[in-house]
Design a protein around this motif. Structure first.
Motif, PDB file in Angstrom:
ATOM      1  N   ILE A  24       0.846  -1.204   0.000  1.00  0.00           N
ATOM      2  CA  ILE A  24       0.000   0.000   0.000  1.00  0.00           C
ATOM      3  C   ILE A  24       0.880   1.253   0.000  1.00  0.00           C
ATOM      4  O   ILE A  24       0.625   2.207  -0.743  1.00  0.00           O
ATOM      5  CB  ILE A  24      -0.965  -0.018   1.210  1.00  0.00           C
ATOM      6  CG1 ILE A  24      -2.004  -1.131   1.030  1.00  0.00           C
ATOM      7  CG2 ILE A  24      -1.662   1.330   1.384  1.00  0.00           C
ATOM      8  CD1 ILE A  24      -2.792  -1.474   2.285  1.00  0.00           C
ATOM      9  N   MET A  26       3.893   1.486  -1.172  1.00  0.00           N
ATOM     10  CA  MET A  26       4.494   1.597  -2.520  1.00  0.00           C
ATOM     11  C   MET A  26       3.505   2.218  -3.499  1.00  0.00           C
ATOM     12  O   MET A  26       3.855   3.079  -4.314  1.00  0.00           O
ATOM     13  CB  MET A  26       4.901   0.203  -3.037  1.00  0.00           C
ATOM     14  CG  MET A  26       6.185  -0.333  -2.434  1.00  0.00           C
ATOM     15  SD  MET A  26       6.374  -2.138  -2.585  1.00  0.00           S
ATOM     16  CE  MET A  26       5.689  -2.511  -4.159  1.00  0.00           C
ATOM     17  N   HIS A  32       8.083   2.122  -6.415  1.00  0.00           N
ATOM     18  CA  HIS A  32       8.036   0.654  -6.367  1.00  0.00           C
ATOM     19  C   HIS A  32       9.419   0.041  -6.174  1.00  0.00           C
ATOM     20  O   HIS A  32       9.612  -1.140  -6.421  1.00  0.00           O
ATOM     21  CB  HIS A  32       7.390   0.102  -7.651  1.00  0.00           C
ATOM     22  CG  HIS A  32       5.972   0.522  -7.824  1.00  0.00           C
ATOM     23  ND1 HIS A  32       5.179   0.094  -8.881  1.00  0.00           N
ATOM     24  CD2 HIS A  32       5.170   1.334  -7.083  1.00  0.00           C
ATOM     25  CE1 HIS A  32       3.976   0.626  -8.783  1.00  0.00           C
ATOM     26  NE2 HIS A  32       3.937   1.391  -7.708  1.00  0.00           N
ATOM     27  N   MET A  35       9.807  -3.287  -4.422  1.00  0.00           N
ATOM     28  CA  MET A  35       8.895  -4.358  -4.874  1.00  0.00           C
ATOM     29  C   MET A  35       9.392  -5.759  -4.522  1.00  0.00           C
ATOM     30  O   MET A  35       8.595  -6.589  -4.076  1.00  0.00           O
ATOM     31  CB  MET A  35       8.642  -4.261  -6.373  1.00  0.00           C
ATOM     32  CG  MET A  35       7.715  -5.346  -6.872  1.00  0.00           C
ATOM     33  SD  MET A  35       7.491  -5.303  -8.642  1.00  0.00           S
ATOM     34  CE  MET A  35       8.896  -6.221  -9.196  1.00  0.00           C
ATOM     35  N   HIS A  38       8.379  -6.518  -0.992  1.00  0.00           N
ATOM     36  CA  HIS A  38       6.931  -6.761  -0.914  1.00  0.00           C
ATOM     37  C   HIS A  38       6.602  -8.146  -1.480  1.00  0.00           C
ATOM     38  O   HIS A  38       5.890  -8.935  -0.840  1.00  0.00           O
ATOM     39  CB  HIS A  38       6.198  -5.658  -1.695  1.00  0.00           C
ATOM     40  CG  HIS A  38       4.770  -5.964  -2.013  1.00  0.00           C
ATOM     41  ND1 HIS A  38       3.771  -5.986  -1.058  1.00  0.00           N
ATOM     42  CD2 HIS A  38       4.176  -6.288  -3.193  1.00  0.00           C
ATOM     43  CE1 HIS A  38       2.627  -6.292  -1.632  1.00  0.00           C
ATOM     44  NE2 HIS A  38       2.833  -6.484  -2.922  1.00  0.00           N
ATOM     45  N   ALA A  39       7.152  -8.454  -2.691  1.00  0.00           N
ATOM     46  CA  ALA A  39       6.805  -9.717  -3.375  1.00  0.00           C
ATOM     47  C   ALA A  39       7.196 -10.918  -2.504  1.00  0.00           C
ATOM     48  O   ALA A  39       6.395 -11.843  -2.299  1.00  0.00           O
ATOM     49  CB  ALA A  39       7.500  -9.783  -4.741  1.00  0.00           C
ATOM     50  N   TRP A  46       3.848 -14.966   3.484  1.00  0.00           N
ATOM     51  CA  TRP A  46       2.427 -15.287   3.717  1.00  0.00           C
ATOM     52  C   TRP A  46       2.034 -16.612   3.047  1.00  0.00           C
ATOM     53  O   TRP A  46       1.699 -17.570   3.726  1.00  0.00           O
ATOM     54  CB  TRP A  46       1.554 -14.104   3.262  1.00  0.00           C
ATOM     55  CG  TRP A  46       0.095 -14.353   2.974  1.00  0.00           C
ATOM     56  CD1 TRP A  46      -0.589 -13.944   1.869  1.00  0.00           C
ATOM     57  CD2 TRP A  46      -0.876 -15.032   3.808  1.00  0.00           C
ATOM     58  NE1 TRP A  46      -1.903 -14.344   1.955  1.00  0.00           N
ATOM     59  CE2 TRP A  46      -2.114 -15.002   3.131  1.00  0.00           C
ATOM     60  CE3 TRP A  46      -0.808 -15.661   5.048  1.00  0.00           C
ATOM     61  CZ2 TRP A  46      -3.278 -15.591   3.641  1.00  0.00           C
ATOM     62  CZ3 TRP A  46      -1.977 -16.254   5.570  1.00  0.00           C
ATOM     63  CH2 TRP A  46      -3.188 -16.210   4.877  1.00  0.00           C
TER      64      TRP A  46
HETATM   65  C1  HEM Z   1      -3.006  -4.290  -0.192  1.00  0.00           C
HETATM   66  C2  HEM Z   1      -2.757  -5.078  -1.186  1.00  0.00           C
HETATM   67  C3  HEM Z   1      -1.572  -4.935  -2.113  1.00  0.00           C
HETATM   68  C4  HEM Z   1      -1.017  -3.808  -2.649  1.00  0.00           C
HETATM   69  C5  HEM Z   1      -1.440  -2.354  -2.459  1.00  0.00           C
HETATM   70  C6  HEM Z   1       0.075  -4.244  -3.491  1.00  0.00           C
HETATM   71  C7  HEM Z   1       0.898  -3.411  -4.211  1.00  0.00           C
HETATM   72  C8  HEM Z   1       1.866  -3.817  -5.091  1.00  0.00           C
HETATM   73  C9  HEM Z   1       2.667  -2.944  -5.924  1.00  0.00           C
HETATM   74  C10 HEM Z   1       2.545  -1.424  -5.962  1.00  0.00           C
HETATM   75  C11 HEM Z   1       3.507  -3.717  -6.640  1.00  0.00           C
HETATM   76  C12 HEM Z   1       4.560  -3.242  -7.637  1.00  0.00           C
HETATM   77  C13 HEM Z   1       4.044  -3.446  -9.058  1.00  0.00           C
HETATM   78  C14 HEM Z   1       5.080  -3.053 -10.080  1.00  0.00           C
HETATM   79  O1  HEM Z   1       5.946  -2.181  -9.811  1.00  0.00           O
HETATM   80  O2  HEM Z   1       5.073  -3.613 -11.195  1.00  0.00           O
HETATM   81  C15 HEM Z   1       3.265  -5.097  -6.266  1.00  0.00           C
HETATM   82  C16 HEM Z   1       3.926  -6.190  -6.776  1.00  0.00           C
HETATM   83  C17 HEM Z   1       3.740  -7.487  -6.340  1.00  0.00           C
HETATM   84  N1  HEM Z   1       2.832  -7.916  -5.393  1.00  0.00           N
HETATM   85 FE1  HEM Z   1       1.559  -6.753  -4.377  1.00  0.00          FE
HETATM   86  N2  HEM Z   1       0.174  -5.608  -3.415  1.00  0.00           N
HETATM   87  C18 HEM Z   1      -0.817  -6.070  -2.589  1.00  0.00           C
HETATM   88  C19 HEM Z   1      -1.076  -7.384  -2.252  1.00  0.00           C
HETATM   89  C20 HEM Z   1      -0.355  -8.462  -2.685  1.00  0.00           C
HETATM   90  C21 HEM Z   1      -0.623  -9.832  -2.338  1.00  0.00           C
HETATM   91  C22 HEM Z   1      -1.784 -10.273  -1.452  1.00  0.00           C
HETATM   92  C23 HEM Z   1       0.324 -10.607  -2.941  1.00  0.00           C
HETATM   93  C24 HEM Z   1       0.516 -12.084  -2.921  1.00  0.00           C
HETATM   94  C25 HEM Z   1      -0.072 -12.906  -2.078  1.00  0.00           C
HETATM   95  C26 HEM Z   1       1.179  -9.704  -3.681  1.00  0.00           C
HETATM   96  C27 HEM Z   1       2.250 -10.106  -4.430  1.00  0.00           C
HETATM   97  C28 HEM Z   1       2.967  -9.282  -5.260  1.00  0.00           C
HETATM   98  C29 HEM Z   1       4.012  -9.764  -6.152  1.00  0.00           C
HETATM   99  C30 HEM Z   1       4.468 -11.219  -6.326  1.00  0.00           C
HETATM  100  C31 HEM Z   1       4.501  -8.639  -6.830  1.00  0.00           C
HETATM  101  C32 HEM Z   1       5.593  -8.610  -7.883  1.00  0.00           C
HETATM  102  C33 HEM Z   1       4.912  -8.702  -9.244  1.00  0.00           C
HETATM  103  C34 HEM Z   1       5.902  -8.690 -10.396  1.00  0.00           C
HETATM  104  O3  HEM Z   1       6.900  -9.427 -10.345  1.00  0.00           O
HETATM  105  O4  HEM Z   1       5.659  -7.941 -11.367  1.00  0.00           O
HETATM  106  N3  HEM Z   1       0.757  -8.413  -3.492  1.00  0.00           N
HETATM  107  N4  HEM Z   1       2.260  -5.135  -5.325  1.00  0.00           N
END
Ligand code: HEM
Ligand code: HEM
Length: 125
Positions: A24, A26, A32, A35, A38-39, A46
């Motif tokens: 959130i 980010m 980002h 990232m 976060h990932a 989790w």
């Molecule tokens: C409140 C909920 C969430 C928010 C606001 C959020 C936000 C984000 C943001 C801003 C990015 C960066 C995207 C980018 O720069 O391309 C990201 C990437 C990612 N998020 Fe989340 N996320 C959330 C929940 C989750 C959950 C629940 C999971 C997995 C269980 C998750 C897994 C990932 C992964 C694996 C990436 C990397 C994706 C990639 O390699 O392009 N996120 N998320």
């Protein structure tokens, strides 16, 4: 849930909350950079912890194995140190990288131990 199953599930929920807060932040800041932190907090912290928790819940014989507790601590200490140290590495503190490396090997060792514990049980189930 009992024993190591409960410990894994609680660890997963806590890391899910922390990881989503980072996601959130980010999204809100449009920055980002962190990232990968976060990932990995979300998927290794989790999702994998929840899968381990369900497995140990479904198979009491697995959580009764004394090695299950070692698996939990390898995974728990490994992922927490991994994501915290990785945060600082990405922010520019490259001196932290050996700590990230060692902690990622702890997570890997945990998965190898899980394979040792789980595969004989899966084969019989
Ligand atoms: C409140 C909920 C969430 C928010 C606001 C959020 C936000 C984000 C943001 C801003 C990015 C960066 C995207 C980018 O720069 O391309 C990201 C990437 C990612 N998020 Fe989340 N996320 C959330 C929940 C989750 C959950 C629940 C999971 C997995 C269980 C998750 C897994 C990932 C992964 C694996 C990436 C990397 C994706 C990639 O390699 O392009 N996120 N998320
Ligand atoms: C603990 C050992 C692990 C290490 C050392 C590791 C390392 C890496 C590295 C170097 C990247 C590329 C990051 C980038 O290009 O910025 C990456 C990406 C990714 N990894 Fe891992 N990984 C590990 C475990 C895992 C596991 C177990 C999962 C899934 C459960 C996973 C899911 C992902 C995802 C979804 C991405 C793409 C998102 C991102 O770029 O951050 N990783 N990982």
């Amino acid at each position: 849930m009992q024993g190591v199953a409960r410990q894994f599930f609680i660890l997963g929920i806590v890391l899910g909350i922390v990881g989503m807060m980072l996601g959130i932040s980010m999204a809100m800041s449009h920055d980002h950079l962190e990232m990968p932190v976060h990932a990995h907090t979300m998927v290794v912290g989790w999702l994998m912890s929840a899968v381990f928790g369900f497995f140990y819940h479904m198979f009491p014989v697995a959580r009764q194995n004394k090695l299950a507790s070692i698996h939990f601590w390898l995974h728990a200490v490994g992922i927490v140190v991994l994501v915290v140290s990785l945060y600082f590495v990405i922010a520019g503190n490259e001196a932290m990288e050996p700590i990230t490396a060692i902690s990622s090997l702890m997570v890997f060792a945990g998965l190898l131990l899980f394979a040792w514990i789980a595969i004989p049980i899966i084969n019989k189930a």
